[in-house]
Design a protein around this motif. Sequence first.
Motif, PDB file in Angstrom:
ATOM      1  N   GLU A 296       0.556  -1.294  -0.118  1.00  0.00           N
ATOM      2  CA  GLU A 296       0.068  -0.221  -0.114  1.00  0.00           C
ATOM      3  C   GLU A 296       1.026   0.879   0.305  1.00  0.00           C
ATOM      4  O   GLU A 296       0.896   1.936  -0.658  1.00  0.00           O
ATOM      5  CB  GLU A 296      -1.147   0.299   1.109  1.00  0.00           C
ATOM      6  N   ALA A 297       2.095   1.660   0.489  1.00  0.00           N
ATOM      7  CA  ALA A 297       2.438   2.139   0.749  1.00  0.00           C
ATOM      8  C   ALA A 297       3.964   2.688  -0.012  1.00  0.00           C
ATOM      9  O   ALA A 297       4.102   3.850  -0.721  1.00  0.00           O
ATOM     10  CB  ALA A 297       3.474   2.579   2.179  1.00  0.00           C
ATOM     11  N   MET A 298       4.433   1.489  -0.602  1.00  0.00           N
ATOM     12  CA  MET A 298       5.178   1.575  -2.018  1.00  0.00           C
ATOM     13  C   MET A 298       5.369   0.541  -2.375  1.00  0.00           C
ATOM     14  O   MET A 298       4.666  -1.013  -2.040  1.00  0.00           O
ATOM     15  CB  MET A 298       6.661   2.268  -1.407  1.00  0.00           C
ATOM     16  N   THR A 299       6.273   0.597  -3.602  1.00  0.00           N
ATOM     17  CA  THR A 299       7.154  -1.140  -4.559  1.00  0.00           C
ATOM     18  C   THR A 299       8.155  -0.897  -4.047  1.00  0.00           C
ATOM     19  O   THR A 299       9.115   0.016  -3.929  1.00  0.00           O
ATOM     20  CB  THR A 299       6.475  -0.778  -5.466  1.00  0.00           C
ATOM     21  N   THR A 300       8.632  -2.216  -3.934  1.00  0.00           N
ATOM     22  CA  THR A 300      10.433  -2.135  -3.565  1.00  0.00           C
ATOM     23  C   THR A 300      10.670  -3.532  -4.799  1.00  0.00           C
ATOM     24  O   THR A 300       9.895  -4.513  -4.428  1.00  0.00           O
ATOM     25  CB  THR A 300      10.402  -3.116  -1.895  1.00  0.00           C
ATOM     26  N   ILE A 301      11.675  -3.161  -4.933  1.00  0.00           N
ATOM     27  CA  ILE A 301      12.398  -4.263  -5.876  1.00  0.00           C
ATOM     28  C   ILE A 301      13.683  -4.087  -5.848  1.00  0.00           C
ATOM     29  O   ILE A 301      14.594  -3.556  -5.830  1.00  0.00           O
ATOM     30  CB  ILE A 301      11.963  -4.212  -7.682  1.00  0.00           C
ATOM     31  N   ASP A 302      13.735  -5.497  -5.823  1.00  0.00           N
ATOM     32  CA  ASP A 302      15.051  -6.280  -5.341  1.00  0.00           C
ATOM     33  C   ASP A 302      16.350  -7.084  -6.422  1.00  0.00           C
ATOM     34  O   ASP A 302      15.140  -7.840  -7.108  1.00  0.00           O
ATOM     35  CB  ASP A 302      15.247  -7.139  -4.007  1.00  0.00           C
TER      36      ASP A 302
END
Length: 487
Positions: A296-302
């Motif tokens: 909901e707050a952000m998207t993370t890409i590892d």
Amino acid sequence: MNEDILINITPQETRVALILHGSVQELHIERTLTRGLAGNVYLGKVVRVLPGMQSAFIDIGLERAAFLHVADIWEARSHDSPNLPPAPIEKILFDGQVLTVQVIKDPIGTKGARLSTQISIAGRMLVYLPQDCHIGISQKIENEAERELLRSRMQSLLPADEKGGFIVRTMAEDASDADLASDVDYLRKTWNAINQGARTRPATSLLHQDLSLAQRVLRDFVHDETASIQVDSRENFIQLREFATIYTPNELSRLQHYTGERPLFDLYGVEEEILRALGRRVDLKSGGYLIVDQTEAMTTIDVNTGGFVGGRNFADTIYKTNLEAAQAIARQLRLRNLGGIIILDFIDMDNLEHRSAVLAELKKTLSRDRTKVSVSNFSALGLVEMTRKRTRESLAHILCEPCPACVGKGQVKTPRTICYEILRELLREAKQFNPREFRILASQEVVDMFLENEAQHLALLGDFIGKKISLQVETTYQQEQYDVILM
């Protein structure tokens, strides 16, 4: 770089895929049932004026009458004295009056649509205000010199007798005069068509509907590098050709009707790409991979090296993986339509030149994105923070819903965890009640765990509380669901 646009149209939805070098770059989906009314222009008929509420009910041909408040009546405002309150609604409207209105808010529940008599028509770079002579600039364009330059460019493009006004959108920042002039021409034609309909059509008629996804493709997506626009529906191809003839004649030569036997999206592998775009893992050609997590707050890409060991040394391997990942990330952002705050966790690089090269590659690839993006440098923790403007729902939000088993968590408790929860619940119930027997209703996995690995603990608890405990499988229960029944 030649780009192909594929348009797949069925009665229930329209899907658009942008193909570059044989690879899907963007996906757009619009469903017929969820297409809103906001932006539509109708020839409304006043059903009832409510002086006490300073409002009126307007029939625009829907199941429920729409709602018009005096503050949304453009004619009620004094532009010479904008601080004066509007005239009473009963002095402006009367029952049976016919007027042109625009939907500014969709119907919700039992409430009808909300209307305004101030019409605004959105183009790609401009918003046309036919009843106003003002030229405004989007507040998101903060540079004052840029704002003044855009205002003067617009004034030079408009004839001296222009009666309408325009709002310049953020997309116009890098637009040429030809692009702006084309948008002005399209908006004028649209307004003329609305006026013509208002003079010739009966009350409650729809005068203008916000463009469908297929039409927006011709208006917003096509550029000099677009090679073809393929449509797999003959009826819609004819409609798009008619639309292009009037509003975007330059695109007619690119418009094609696809008549092949194989479905258009199957031919270009789009269906498979949609399935991959809904997953967390994105494999890279080198053997590395990305993990994409949308919250909901952000998207993370590892970024991970995976099985890639092709470099001369470990630093070289990391550098090449990160370079490939930068290109893949830019594509995934467009493909999945990820917006808001995005955190990129590249593999740690000690070499500052490598960091700069990866960041430059990321920005270069992101420059093709039609949505506004902002990218920061590497942080002290080695992360890259960026933002991408939210323009529509992400692909996952359109096609998916939270898992009923995990309720959106992405994971479920193990059968053993559920068994221990049930044992604690049995102990609580035994202290408060005195039934003849306790019956556990649970999923097959939990019951199996009780019968095999946790049979001893269940028997010990039965001896401790002095009650019989029976098990019953409920095939409809998810793994985390259970009930303790007092018999």
